[in-house]
Design a protein around this motif. Sequence first.
Motif, PDB file in Angstrom:
ATOM      1  N   CYS A 115       0.832  -1.211   0.000  1.00  0.00           N
ATOM      2  CA  CYS A 115       0.000   0.000   0.000  1.00  0.00           C
ATOM      3  C   CYS A 115       0.862   1.255   0.000  1.00  0.00           C
ATOM      4  O   CYS A 115       0.613   2.200  -0.763  1.00  0.00           O
ATOM      5  N   VAL A 116       1.896   1.271   0.839  1.00  0.00           N
ATOM      6  CA  VAL A 116       2.787   2.435   0.913  1.00  0.00           C
ATOM      7  C   VAL A 116       3.515   2.627  -0.414  1.00  0.00           C
ATOM      8  O   VAL A 116       3.647   3.750  -0.909  1.00  0.00           O
ATOM      9  N   LEU A 117       3.984   1.539  -1.006  1.00  0.00           N
ATOM     10  CA  LEU A 117       4.655   1.613  -2.305  1.00  0.00           C
ATOM     11  C   LEU A 117       3.789   2.333  -3.335  1.00  0.00           C
ATOM     12  O   LEU A 117       4.256   3.219  -4.065  1.00  0.00           O
ATOM     13  N   ASN A 118       2.534   1.949  -3.400  1.00  0.00           N
ATOM     14  CA  ASN A 118       1.633   2.521  -4.413  1.00  0.00           C
ATOM     15  C   ASN A 118       1.329   3.987  -4.178  1.00  0.00           C
ATOM     16  O   ASN A 118       0.894   4.688  -5.091  1.00  0.00           O
ATOM     17  N   ASN A 119       1.533   4.460  -2.963  1.00  0.00           N
ATOM     18  CA  ASN A 119       1.158   5.835  -2.617  1.00  0.00           C
ATOM     19  C   ASN A 119       2.348   6.782  -2.505  1.00  0.00           C
ATOM     20  O   ASN A 119       2.182   7.932  -2.081  1.00  0.00           O
ATOM     21  N   THR A 120       3.529   6.316  -2.890  1.00  0.00           N
ATOM     22  CA  THR A 120       4.715   7.175  -2.894  1.00  0.00           C
ATOM     23  C   THR A 120       5.010   7.644  -4.316  1.00  0.00           C
ATOM     24  O   THR A 120       4.632   6.981  -5.286  1.00  0.00           O
ATOM     25  N   PRO A 121       5.684   8.789  -4.453  1.00  0.00           N
ATOM     26  CA  PRO A 121       6.055   9.271  -5.794  1.00  0.00           C
ATOM     27  C   PRO A 121       7.062   8.322  -6.441  1.00  0.00           C
ATOM     28  O   PRO A 121       7.809   7.630  -5.750  1.00  0.00           O
ATOM     29  N   ALA A 122       7.069   8.303  -7.764  1.00  0.00           N
ATOM     30  CA  ALA A 122       7.937   7.388  -8.514  1.00  0.00           C
ATOM     31  C   ALA A 122       9.374   7.908  -8.561  1.00  0.00           C
ATOM     32  O   ALA A 122       9.919   8.221  -9.621  1.00  0.00           O
ATOM     33  N   LEU A 123       9.978   7.998  -7.391  1.00  0.00           N
ATOM     34  CA  LEU A 123      11.394   8.343  -7.232  1.00  0.00           C
ATOM     35  C   LEU A 123      12.041   7.125  -6.594  1.00  0.00           C
ATOM     36  O   LEU A 123      11.581   6.667  -5.544  1.00  0.00           O
ATOM     37  N   ILE A 124      13.093   6.607  -7.196  1.00  0.00           N
ATOM     38  CA  ILE A 124      13.577   5.292  -6.778  1.00  0.00           C
ATOM     39  C   ILE A 124      14.029   5.265  -5.332  1.00  0.00           C
ATOM     40  O   ILE A 124      13.802   4.279  -4.617  1.00  0.00           O
ATOM     41  N   HIS A 125      14.635   6.354  -4.809  1.00  0.00           N
ATOM     42  CA  HIS A 125      15.067   6.326  -3.417  1.00  0.00           C
ATOM     43  C   HIS A 125      13.868   6.318  -2.465  1.00  0.00           C
ATOM     44  O   HIS A 125      13.915   5.688  -1.404  1.00  0.00           O
TER      45      HIS A 125
END
Length: 292
Positions: free
Chosen positions: A101-111
């Motif tokens: 869930c957290v992955l899907n809600n973060t901006p697409a910045l690799i760090h």
Amino acid sequence: FMEDGLRMLRAVRFSTILSFEIEENTFNAIKNLAGKIKAVSPERIRDELFKILNAPYPSKGMELLLETGLIKYILPEITPSVGFDQNNPNHDRDVFEHILCVLNNTPALIHVRLAALFHDIGKPYCYSIDEDGVGHFYGHDFKSSHIASKALLRLKCSNNLIKRVELLIENHMEYYSIEYRLNIKRLIRSAGKDNIYDLLSLQKADVMCKKNKELEEDIFLSREIVKEILDNDEPIFLNDLAIDGDDIKQMGFDEGIIVGRILEDLMEEVLICPEINRKDLLIKIVKDRWIK
């Protein structure tokens, strides 16, 4: 797949990015040959993994890595979180589901995506239950950071990337409401100007995937306070002080630990009262407090 095991990971990547389903025979072949990924260099695995993590819905890729069995060869650190019940009123998902869930809600910045992937990975190792049967995970932020560091080293990531991910993970539990402006300043100092907004993005995603919605409002308001502090150029770091180490040494102090301690002491005072950040006032504090 026998010729090049990376093709299995590419299949997962294409499925994740293009929202395609993997054909049944192909899917079964990946499951049967998953171990072949061990022959692929860490650098090639890393590059494909990063593309999966930066997809619009990276959770799909992580689920496919789990279902195909690839995950135990690529990211074995993830498997203890799968199905791990948190037994905590703030959570209605197991650790792995929360991570997705957290992955899907973060901006697409690799760090930031890597920090999201690993932010709670230490929970199974820090689990305890209180007398009321509530689960707690004291110290999981630093345990998760340590696990992430080892995994990213194995994937041949740069030291700079590893440090940024570690910093975000170690600070992701530092939530402050606007009443704690001083602590927000300390958080900026700990994260750094270049990382503070990424940290707030991670925190926002984290609380969105919890049952405690009050924290979401705190994160939103904290972002406003951070912007205000930075826009006003309020002193946060040692080089913002109106006095430096040379000034301290000219007052008779030997170069070394004592100079750093004095500067940190002054920094704490200035964090509390920015208006005293004047050379004459800071020198007076040093004389009053440090010279007998």
